[in-house]
Write a protein that holds these residues in place. Structure first.
Motif, short mmCIF file in Angstrom:
data_model
loop_
_atom_site.label_atom_id
_atom_site.label_comp_id
_atom_site.label_asym_id
_atom_site.label_seq_id
_atom_site.Cartn_x
_atom_site.Cartn_y
_atom_site.Cartn_z
N LEU A 239 34.73 36.21 33.85
CA LEU A 239 34.44 35.60 35.15
C LEU A 239 34.37 36.65 36.25
O LEU A 239 33.50 36.59 37.12
CB LEU A 239 35.49 34.54 35.49
N VAL A 240 35.27 37.62 36.21
CA VAL A 240 35.31 38.66 37.24
C VAL A 240 34.04 39.51 37.19
O VAL A 240 33.49 39.88 38.23
CB VAL A 240 36.56 39.55 37.08
N ILE B 150 37.10 34.49 49.51
CA ILE B 150 37.02 35.81 48.88
C ILE B 150 37.16 36.88 49.95
O ILE B 150 36.65 36.75 51.06
CB ILE B 150 35.69 35.99 48.11
N VAL B 151 37.90 37.93 49.62
CA VAL B 151 37.99 39.11 50.47
C VAL B 151 37.81 40.30 49.54
O VAL B 151 38.52 40.42 48.54
CB VAL B 151 39.36 39.20 51.19
N GLY C 17 32.43 23.51 42.75
CA GLY C 17 32.21 22.54 43.81
C GLY C 17 32.55 23.04 45.20
O GLY C 17 32.57 22.26 46.16
N LEU C 18 32.80 24.34 45.34
CA LEU C 18 33.10 24.90 46.66
C LEU C 18 31.79 25.08 47.43
O LEU C 18 30.76 25.43 46.85
CB LEU C 18 33.82 26.23 46.52
N GLU C 19 31.83 24.86 48.72
CA GLU C 19 30.64 24.98 49.57
C GLU C 19 30.78 26.24 50.42
O GLU C 19 31.57 26.29 51.36
CB GLU C 19 30.48 23.74 50.44
N ILE C 20 29.98 27.25 50.09
CA ILE C 20 30.02 28.52 50.80
C ILE C 20 29.26 28.39 52.12
O ILE C 20 28.14 27.90 52.15
CB ILE C 20 29.40 29.64 49.94
N GLN D 92 30.24 34.23 43.36
CA GLN D 92 29.58 33.20 44.16
C GLN D 92 29.17 32.02 43.28
O GLN D 92 29.41 30.87 43.63
CB GLN D 92 28.35 33.75 44.87
N LYS D 93 28.57 32.32 42.13
CA LYS D 93 28.17 31.25 41.21
C LYS D 93 29.38 30.51 40.70
O LYS D 93 29.35 29.29 40.53
CB LYS D 93 27.35 31.82 40.05
#
Length: 115
Positions: free
Chosen positions: A25-26, A85-86, A38-41, A31-32
């Motif tokens: 995953l990393v 994310i940072v 289900g997060l909205e960027i 972003q994907k």
């Protein structure tokens, strides 16, 4: 890049948003991953700063200490306003080109305010 290390990236993700993380995953698109959960960027706030490579980073990047580099700090925000994310990047081969639309409102504002 061509079998040469050119950047170091450290990324912080909130555990409550990304409870299951692994190397696969990393290494893929975070972003994907966020969108798949289900997060909205909403937006990103990115800062660029010219720096010299530290001794510690020079060992990793296999370059001389004090080599010129770009420090890129990136913060991603969700539509809720929460940072998701940072990331902090040191890049010794940084190049960037932007294509931006002309902002007439900004020009008018500067003219009206003598800027």
């Amino acid at each position: 890049m061509q079998d040469k290390i050119t950047q170091i990236e450290e990324t912080i993700l909130p555990v409550h948003l990304f409870p299951k993380m692994n190397d696969t995953l990393v290494e893929s698109s975070l972003q994907k991953l966020a969108l798949s959960l289900g997060l909205e960027i909403d937006s990103y706030l990115t800062s660029y700063k010219a720096v010299s490579v530290s001794s510690e980073d020079a060992k990793i990047l296999q370059c001389k200490r004090s080599t010129s580099a770009m420090n890129i700090t990136n913060r991603g925000f969700l539509t809720s306003g929460e940072a998701f994310i940072v990331s902090d990047i040191i890049d010794i081969n940084y190049q960037c080109t932007y294509h931006t639309k002309f902002n007439n409102e900004s020009l008018q504002y500067r003219d009206q305010n003598d800027r």
